[in-house]
Write an enzyme that holds these catalytic residues in place. Sequence first.
Site, PDB file in Angstrom:
ATOM      1  N   GLY A   1       0.765  -1.239   0.000  1.00 12.65           N
ATOM      2  CA  GLY A   1       0.000   0.000   0.000  1.00 12.65           C
ATOM      3  C   GLY A   1       0.793   1.284   0.000  1.00 12.65           C
TER       4      GLY A   1
ATOM      5  N   GLY B   1       3.022  -3.495  -4.006  1.00  6.46           N
ATOM      6  CA  GLY B   1       2.727  -3.605  -5.432  1.00  6.46           C
ATOM      7  C   GLY B   1       3.119  -2.323  -6.148  1.00  6.46           C
ATOM      8  N   ARG B   2       2.240  -1.326  -6.034  1.00  4.59           N
ATOM      9  CA  ARG B   2       2.448  -0.045  -6.723  1.00  4.59           C
ATOM     10  C   ARG B   2       3.849   0.533  -6.515  1.00  4.59           C
ATOM     11  NH1 ARG B   2      -1.768   3.516  -7.657  1.00  4.59           N
ATOM     12  NH2 ARG B   2      -2.957   2.413  -6.055  1.00  4.59           N
TER      13      ARG B   2
ATOM     14  N   ARG C   1      -6.863   4.774 -14.679  1.00  6.59           N
ATOM     15  CA  ARG C   1      -6.838   5.405 -13.355  1.00  6.59           C
ATOM     16  C   ARG C   1      -7.496   6.784 -13.314  1.00  6.59           C
ATOM     17  NH1 ARG C   1      -2.730   6.670 -11.093  1.00  6.59           N
ATOM     18  NH2 ARG C   1      -3.428   6.246  -8.979  1.00  6.59           N
TER      19      ARG C   1
ATOM     20  N   CYS D   1     -15.555   6.705 -26.692  1.00  3.47           N
ATOM     21  CA  CYS D   1     -16.838   7.414 -26.660  1.00  3.47           C
ATOM     22  C   CYS D   1     -17.394   7.474 -25.245  1.00  3.47           C
ATOM     23  CB  CYS D   1     -17.813   6.721 -27.596  1.00  3.47           C
ATOM     24  SG  CYS D   1     -17.129   6.625 -29.246  1.00  3.47           S
ATOM     25  N   GLU D   2     -16.716   8.201 -24.385  1.00  8.92           N
ATOM     26  CA  GLU D   2     -17.119   8.418 -22.986  1.00  8.92           C
ATOM     27  C   GLU D   2     -16.499   9.741 -22.582  1.00  8.92           C
ATOM     28  OE1 GLU D   2     -18.494   6.297 -20.538  1.00  8.92           O
ATOM     29  OE2 GLU D   2     -18.574   4.462 -21.716  1.00  8.92           O
TER      30      GLU D   2
ATOM     31  N   TYR E   1      -1.233  -0.661 -12.079  1.00 10.12           N
ATOM     32  CA  TYR E   1      -2.689  -0.518 -12.224  1.00 10.12           C
ATOM     33  C   TYR E   1      -3.067   0.221 -13.510  1.00 10.12           C
ATOM     34  CZ  TYR E   1      -2.337  -2.054  -7.426  1.00 10.12           C
ATOM     35  OH  TYR E   1      -2.027  -2.776  -6.300  1.00 10.12           O
TER      36      TYR E   1
END
EC number: 4.1.1.20
Length: 433
Positions: free
Chosen positions: A247, A286-287, A323, A353-354, A381
Amino acid sequence: MTLQNPPGQPHFAYRGNELFCEEIRLSDLVRAHGTPLFVYSKSAMLAALAAYQRGFAGRNVQICYAMKANPALGVIQVFAEAGCGFDIVSGGDMDRVLAAGGRAEKIIFSGVGKTRAEMRRALRAGIGCFNVESEAELEVLSEVALSMGVAAPVSIRVNPNVDPKTHPYISTGLKDSKFGVAHERVLPTYQRAVKLAGVRVVGIDCHIGSQITQEGPYLDAVDRMLDLVEAIEAAGIPLHHIDFGGGLGIDYHGETPPDAGLLWQKLLARLDARGFGQRHLMIEPGRSLVGNAGVCLSEVLYLKPGEQKNFCIIDAAMNDLPRPAMYQAFHQIVPLNRRPGAPDTYDVVGPICESGDWIGHDRSLAVQPGDLLAVLSAGAYCMSMASNYNSRGRAAEILVDGAQAYVIRQRETIADQMQGESLVGQMPTTLFI
Ligand SMILES: *Cc1c(COP(=O)(O)O)cnc(C)c1O
């Protein structure tokens, strides 16, 4: 004038006016492999790992790379060769670790929804530990293991009810979170576990959230965990290992997370003070191991000036870089080559298209169509959450090691995407009634 190097990312730097990853000119990679393109620096990953190793020098620690941050086989291989274990959250994750040369006994299996089939496969492979997240899961795991004539090694994931002060979607250690066993239920859960013939208690773990930039929540979680360890052992249940989760945050945009080495020195001082310093320890970063080791390269397709906003439309999108859309996250965006001229302010957006398909708001850039941009801090991620939305193939991935670059994933083709699909009428199902 040369461009300022991206702060906090020594493995990505300008030489003259061109951005390099280690010894490789990034625009050369684009010429060979196209865009969008993820590029990772092996030295950056190993440097991030080294910070943890320094913090734990002389201790009995197993660093388990939380591979959901970036599950590419080539990335797993780097950490396996460096001696890491792995934190997995699915049977598919386990297959990836084994395919990349990781060892089963160094795998720990987290996650609130392990299926019986995943439990069976992990037991057959001989993984090191199941991080159990509920009393119901404990019962099922015991039953599955007994049916195979084995006892599953377990750790109970504690929910310490600590606020990590990060984005709500990546906070996992609060009372109302779906993760872990509530603090007051932990001892009864261990007492139940030792009565179950299909499980063998080996440890305790917690993981309070992600992109944590303050040390306070870690220190609180460690204290609360150690309180529990004392209570559990006082009840006659010895714990072999203590796992503090992952974390730790990274610098995306001026954040100042604690240095991994210094943070762990501080935490270990607390462990020492309470007599736990020589325990078998585990962590699950992880990150912080991969986030700043990767960039996503993209080409500017169009500039679209407007009354309210100027848009810079690039060929990477929310399917490659989810993200910003998911967490309103910030990624720095820098040019691969400096171009003369005054910058303009743009919203950098993808072709999907968003309206949520944006990569950066209000960025100052001097760009023209055809220019190349690097979206920084894209090692964690991003590819692991990439999708095929709008029938977009997932990007290729390159791992740079000094002056050598390796393709670790080829660009996904439309044939890859359609593989496994069939037209109506081609494949009637067979129902067994
Ligand atoms: C995601 C996760 C991690 C890693 O978190 P990072 O923020 O990437 O370090 C570690 N442990 C568990 C159980 C996780 O779910």
